[in-house]
Motif scaffolding. Structure first.
Motif, PDB file in Angstrom:
ATOM      1  N   PRO A  96      36.060 -33.253  86.229  1.00 47.93           N
ATOM      2  CA  PRO A  96      36.629 -32.772  87.492  1.00 47.93           C
ATOM      3  C   PRO A  96      35.712 -31.789  88.200  1.00 47.93           C
ATOM      4  CG  PRO A  96      38.335 -32.856  85.823  1.00 47.93           C
ATOM      5  CD  PRO A  96      37.044 -33.171  85.122  1.00 47.93           C
ATOM      6  N   ALA A  97      35.690 -31.858  89.519  1.00 44.10           N
ATOM      7  CA  ALA A  97      34.774 -31.029  90.305  1.00 44.10           C
ATOM      8  C   ALA A  97      35.086 -29.548  90.158  1.00 44.10           C
ATOM      9  CB  ALA A  97      34.841 -31.439  91.778  1.00 44.10           C
ATOM     10  N   ALA A  98      36.328 -29.198  89.861  1.00 44.43           N
ATOM     11  CA  ALA A  98      36.705 -27.790  89.742  1.00 44.43           C
ATOM     12  C   ALA A  98      36.277 -27.181  88.407  1.00 44.43           C
ATOM     13  CB  ALA A  98      38.219 -27.636  89.916  1.00 44.43           C
ATOM     14  N   TRP A  99      35.865 -27.981  87.445  1.00 46.51           N
ATOM     15  CA  TRP A  99      35.471 -27.464  86.144  1.00 46.51           C
ATOM     16  C   TRP A  99      34.027 -26.983  86.189  1.00 46.51           C
ATOM     17  CZ3 TRP A  99      37.825 -30.478  81.454  1.00 46.51           C
ATOM     18  CH2 TRP A  99      39.203 -30.637  81.659  1.00 46.51           C
ATOM     19  N   GLU A 100      33.716 -25.956  85.409  1.00 46.89           N
ATOM     20  CA  GLU A 100      32.378 -25.389  85.406  1.00 46.89           C
ATOM     21  C   GLU A 100      31.447 -26.203  84.509  1.00 46.89           C
ATOM     22  OE1 GLU A 100      34.945 -23.484  82.332  1.00 46.89           O
ATOM     23  OE2 GLU A 100      35.083 -23.701  84.516  1.00 46.89           O
ATOM     24  N   ASP A 101      30.156 -25.861  84.569  1.00 47.30           N
ATOM     25  CA  ASP A 101      29.149 -26.613  83.822  1.00 47.30           C
ATOM     26  C   ASP A 101      29.312 -26.458  82.312  1.00 47.30           C
ATOM     27  OD1 ASP A 101      28.219 -27.250  86.290  1.00 47.30           O
ATOM     28  OD2 ASP A 101      26.403 -26.027  86.193  1.00 47.30           O
ATOM     29  N   ASP A 102      29.838 -25.321  81.852  1.00 52.31           N
ATOM     30  CA  ASP A 102      30.020 -25.126  80.409  1.00 52.31           C
ATOM     31  C   ASP A 102      30.966 -26.160  79.813  1.00 52.31           C
ATOM     32  OD1 ASP A 102      28.310 -23.007  80.458  1.00 52.31           O
ATOM     33  OD2 ASP A 102      29.871 -21.466  80.539  1.00 52.31           O
ATOM     34  N   ALA A 103      31.922 -26.629  80.598  1.00 49.28           N
ATOM     35  CA  ALA A 103      32.839 -27.662  80.106  1.00 49.28           C
ATOM     36  C   ALA A 103      32.106 -28.960  79.838  1.00 49.28           C
ATOM     37  CB  ALA A 103      33.971 -27.875  81.098  1.00 49.28           C
ATOM     38  N   ALA A 104      31.108 -29.278  80.664  1.00 50.12           N
ATOM     39  CA  ALA A 104      30.317 -30.489  80.429  1.00 50.12           C
ATOM     40  C   ALA A 104      29.527 -30.371  79.127  1.00 50.12           C
ATOM     41  CB  ALA A 104      29.377 -30.734  81.605  1.00 50.12           C
ATOM     42  N   GLN A 105      28.957 -29.191  78.879  1.00 53.62           N
ATOM     43  CA  GLN A 105      28.228 -28.994  77.630  1.00 53.62           C
ATOM     44  C   GLN A 105      29.163 -29.106  76.433  1.00 53.62           C
ATOM     45  OE1 GLN A 105      24.727 -28.294  77.729  1.00 53.62           O
ATOM     46  NE2 GLN A 105      24.890 -28.834  75.581  1.00 53.62           N
ATOM     47  N   ALA A 106      30.382 -28.575  76.557  1.00 49.89           N
ATOM     48  CA  ALA A 106      31.356 -28.676  75.469  1.00 49.89           C
ATOM     49  C   ALA A 106      31.769 -30.121  75.223  1.00 49.89           C
ATOM     50  CB  ALA A 106      32.581 -27.821  75.787  1.00 49.89           C
ATOM     51  N   LEU A 107      31.891 -30.904  76.286  1.00 47.02           N
ATOM     52  CA  LEU A 107      32.278 -32.306  76.119  1.00 47.02           C
ATOM     53  C   LEU A 107      31.214 -33.078  75.347  1.00 47.02           C
ATOM     54  CD1 LEU A 107      34.380 -34.464  76.765  1.00 47.02           C
ATOM     55  CD2 LEU A 107      33.188 -34.900  78.910  1.00 47.02           C
ATOM     56  N   ALA A 145      44.673 -29.361  75.209  1.00 45.53           N
ATOM     57  CA  ALA A 145      43.635 -30.327  74.841  1.00 45.53           C
ATOM     58  C   ALA A 145      43.763 -30.618  73.352  1.00 45.53           C
ATOM     59  CB  ALA A 145      42.238 -29.794  75.168  1.00 45.53           C
ATOM     60  N   PRO A 146      43.408 -31.815  72.912  1.00 46.08           N
ATOM     61  CA  PRO A 146      43.485 -32.131  71.479  1.00 46.08           C
ATOM     62  C   PRO A 146      42.359 -31.460  70.710  1.00 46.08           C
ATOM     63  CG  PRO A 146      42.525 -33.966  72.659  1.00 46.08           C
ATOM     64  CD  PRO A 146      42.928 -32.960  73.707  1.00 46.08           C
ATOM     65  N   ASN A 147      42.581 -31.257  69.416  1.00 45.60           N
ATOM     66  CA  ASN A 147      41.478 -30.775  68.593  1.00 45.60           C
ATOM     67  C   ASN A 147      40.497 -31.920  68.343  1.00 45.60           C
ATOM     68  OD1 ASN A 147      42.918 -32.334  66.797  1.00 45.60           O
ATOM     69  ND2 ASN A 147      43.031 -30.799  65.187  1.00 45.60           N
ATOM     70  N   ILE A 148      39.399 -31.612  67.687  1.00 41.75           N
ATOM     71  CA  ILE A 148      38.340 -32.612  67.524  1.00 41.75           C
ATOM     72  C   ILE A 148      38.823 -33.790  66.683  1.00 41.75           C
ATOM     73  CG2 ILE A 148      36.036 -32.996  66.562  1.00 41.75           C
ATOM     74  CD1 ILE A 148      35.272 -30.251  67.425  1.00 41.75           C
ATOM     75  N   ALA A 149      39.672 -33.537  65.681  1.00 39.84           N
ATOM     76  CA  ALA A 149      40.177 -34.634  64.849  1.00 39.84           C
ATOM     77  C   ALA A 149      40.951 -35.650  65.673  1.00 39.84           C
ATOM     78  CB  ALA A 149      41.053 -34.069  63.727  1.00 39.84           C
ATOM     79  N   ASP A 189      37.835 -25.012  72.914  1.00 40.33           N
ATOM     80  CA  ASP A 189      38.149 -23.824  73.700  1.00 40.33           C
ATOM     81  C   ASP A 189      37.227 -23.718  74.908  1.00 40.33           C
ATOM     82  OD1 ASP A 189      40.077 -21.699  72.041  1.00 40.33           O
ATOM     83  OD2 ASP A 189      39.115 -23.194  70.794  1.00 40.33           O
ATOM     84  N   ALA A 190      35.955 -24.059  74.714  1.00 39.10           N
ATOM     85  CA  ALA A 190      35.019 -24.042  75.845  1.00 39.10           C
ATOM     86  C   ALA A 190      35.387 -25.109  76.875  1.00 39.10           C
ATOM     87  CB  ALA A 190      33.588 -24.255  75.347  1.00 39.10           C
ATOM     88  N   LEU A 191      35.897 -26.246  76.418  1.00 38.00           N
ATOM     89  CA  LEU A 191      36.329 -27.289  77.345  1.00 38.00           C
ATOM     90  C   LEU A 191      37.506 -26.814  78.193  1.00 38.00           C
ATOM     91  CD1 LEU A 191      35.876 -30.343  78.094  1.00 38.00           C
ATOM     92  CD2 LEU A 191      37.730 -30.839  76.495  1.00 38.00           C
ATOM     93  N   LEU A 192      38.393 -26.032  77.595  1.00 35.70           N
ATOM     94  CA  LEU A 192      39.536 -25.498  78.325  1.00 35.70           C
ATOM     95  C   LEU A 192      39.168 -24.319  79.208  1.00 35.70           C
ATOM     96  CD1 LEU A 192      42.299 -25.645  75.560  1.00 35.70           C
ATOM     97  CD2 LEU A 192      42.188 -27.033  77.621  1.00 35.70           C
ATOM     98  N   GLY A 193      37.977 -23.764  79.046  1.00 34.32           N
ATOM     99  CA  GLY A 193      37.543 -22.645  79.868  1.00 34.32           C
ATOM    100  C   GLY A 193      38.188 -21.328  79.503  1.00 34.32           C
ATOM    101  N   VAL A 194      38.455 -21.097  78.204  1.00 37.21           N
ATOM    102  CA  VAL A 194      39.092 -19.853  77.785  1.00 37.21           C
ATOM    103  C   VAL A 194      38.097 -18.699  77.877  1.00 37.21           C
ATOM    104  CG1 VAL A 194      40.569 -21.163  76.236  1.00 37.21           C
ATOM    105  CG2 VAL A 194      38.511 -20.124  75.332  1.00 37.21           C
TER     106      VAL A 194
END
Length: 504
Positions: free
Chosen positions: A32-43, A96-100, A259-264
């Motif tokens: 999503p355009a509203a999400w920051e670049d750190d979320a892309a790195q987390a993904l 968001a789901p955990n990694i498992a 957590d980084a994906l959620l932007g905490v």
């Protein structure tokens, strides 16, 4: 995938993310355009498969898996499938789901991570929306548990399973971003009101997770900022009576990519110690606390320049106090970080390894020593001290690259266990071995007697504040006083004695 349709109409953007600092290859990530670049790195950290990434596609995999699970017995017939609601909660960065669960590892415990600050609106915390989110997450985990129960036990259907399936845990429900939630409500983390509100929210989450099970419900304390939680929890639990559901374990999350994906702002129940983001701007929690005090960023700056403190700093002991206060409200809590020790040698003796933060700062240096390219990268702890070093000669032989990489890892482990950087600088600065020569790409150094000499003199200036001058250059025609071979020390006309001669 049917769940991809839930993202129709959402404005997206695509960016290139570098997944490996040692490699120039990048990866395309659409989110999503509203999400920051750190979320892309987390993904990219969550999804290990190669190729371009689209958040909608990756989310559709686990959403479709849950949608395919049949409803639990006793579920009303008109209950809609959870897929669309789960996609909306992820889009709003509330869940968001955990990694498992994200990677669909059926042999591991699935779960959801809930960002508490996402449920604070203009008029305060929204408990009804919070309870609806928790009930949806618990129902999804129980559906998945009933479908994949045999796979998760690690046993074949030929063997006997536990007699009472309702005694098995169906998944995890982890809370995060507690301090930012309290800040949005106008509460200080290090206060009785803040700890009381945190306990009430945690106990409410545990009550929803245990509703319909045989486990006792925790008591929800009275809270001025959250006055109606007891009645809301009783109403939600009454609808699940007599269903004999599988319990859901509750707790607070540990630092991770989700957590980084959620932007905490701070993972789990940890406090936000710094009022600034990595880019130097004020955090959202800082702006919220200033607004509740009737201050703007400009007026807070004026108070700070006048010598006053616009916001009370969070004590290091506040984290431990919050940890103790929430012990009986959830099933488990992450371990407290090891307290800082003034004596580094005592830390080494205790064998305590200091973990690096998930979001690390540092610097990257590309240079050349004697015409040989060198890539150096550092990572820092929260207090700005050096915690990790990577030294890679990019175009050398595999053996040279491997040895330098292993040396960087060994130094990094020593730093994380408390070894002083001064000891490494003293040992490796001014070492002499090839390649050596003129330094290109760094105006702070002109000559280095080895790659390690350049690297550790650079670290000394960056992290110790001590500039170390260049080593004296050795002319190619000058004699090397060290012997070439461990024998032939006889005296002669030459100061080195006789030399070994090759005769054809």
């Amino acid at each position: 995938m049917t769940a991809r349709l839930h993202w129709t109409g959402v404005r997206m953007r695509t960016l290139r993310v570098t997944t490996d600092p040692d490699d120039s290859a990048t990866r395309s990530v659409t989110l999503p355009a509203a999400w920051e670049d750190d979320a892309a790195q987390a993904l990219t950290q969550i999804t290990q498969s190669g190729g371009p990434l689209r958040l909608s596609t990756e989310a559709a995999r686990w959403v479709d898996m849950i949608d395919a699970c049949p409803p639990l017995p006793g579920t009303p017939a008109n209950t809609p499938s959870p897929g669309r609601s789960l996609s909306c909660l992820l889009l709003m960065r509330q869940l968001a789901p955990n990694i498992a669960l994200w990677e669909r590892h059926t042999d591991e415990m699935p779960g959801f991570i809930v960002r508490l600050s996402g449920f604070v609106q203009d008029d305060g915390f929204a408990p009804e929306h919070f309870v609806a989110c928790l009930k949806l997450a618990c129902d999804s985990l129980r559906r998945l548990h009933a479908t994949t129960r045999i796979e998760r036990t690690g046993e074949l259907p030929l063997f006997d399973l536990p007699v009472n399936p309702s005694e098995e845990s169906a998944g995890l429900l982890l809370l995060t971003d507690l301090d930012a939630c309290l800040a949005s409500m106008g509460l200080d983390y290090d206060s009785e009101d803040g700890r009381n509100a945190a306990k009430a929210i945690a106990a409410l989450a545990t009550s929803i997770a245990r509703a319909g099970t045989d486990l006792p419900l925790p008591s929800i304390p009275e809270c001025k900022a959250l006055p109606d939680l007891r009645g809301l929890a009783a109403q939600a639990c009454a609808t699940q009576e007599g269903r004999h559901l599988s319990p859901i374990e509750t707790g607070f999350s540990a630092p991770g990519a989700v957590d980084a994906l959620l932007g905490v702002e701070a993972c789990g129940l940890a406090p936000v110690f710094s009022p600034l983001r990595d880019d130097g701007h004020l955090r959202a929690s800082t702006l919220a606390r200033l607004a509740h005090r009737g201050l703007t960023p400009e007026s807070a700056l004026a108070l700070a320049l006048a010598g006053e403190t616009p916001l009370p700093p969070t004590r290091p002991e506040a984290h431990a106090a919050m940890h103790r206060f929430l012990e009986k409200s959830v099933d488990f809590l992450p371990e407290l970080p090891e307290p800082e020790l003034a004596n580094l040698r005592a830390k080494l003796e205790r064998g305590v390894r200091r973990p690096l933060p998930m979001r690390q700062t540092g610097f990257t240096q590309r240079t050349a020593v004697g015409g040989h390219n060198l890539f150096m990268r550092t990572s820092e702890f929260e207090d700005g001290t050096l915690g990790e070093i990577s030294i890679i000669p990019t175009r050398e032989s595999p053996m040279a690259r491997g040895l330098m990489d292993c040396l960087g890892q060994a130094v990094s482990i020593g730093l994380q266990f408390g070894a002083p950087l001064e000891a490494f600088v003293e040992r490796f600065a001014y070492t002499r071995f090839g390649p050596a020569g003129t330094v290109e790409g760094d105006p702070g150094a002109a000559y280095a007697s080895s790659m390690l000499d350049y690297a550790f003199r650079t670290l000394s200036e960056a992290y110790l504040g001590q500039h170390m001058p260049d080593a004296p250059q050795i002319e190619p025609s000058s004699e090397d006083p060290s012997p070439m071979l461990p024998f032939d020390h006889s005296s002669g006309d030459s100061p080195r004695g006789r030399r070994l001669r090759l005769v054809s």
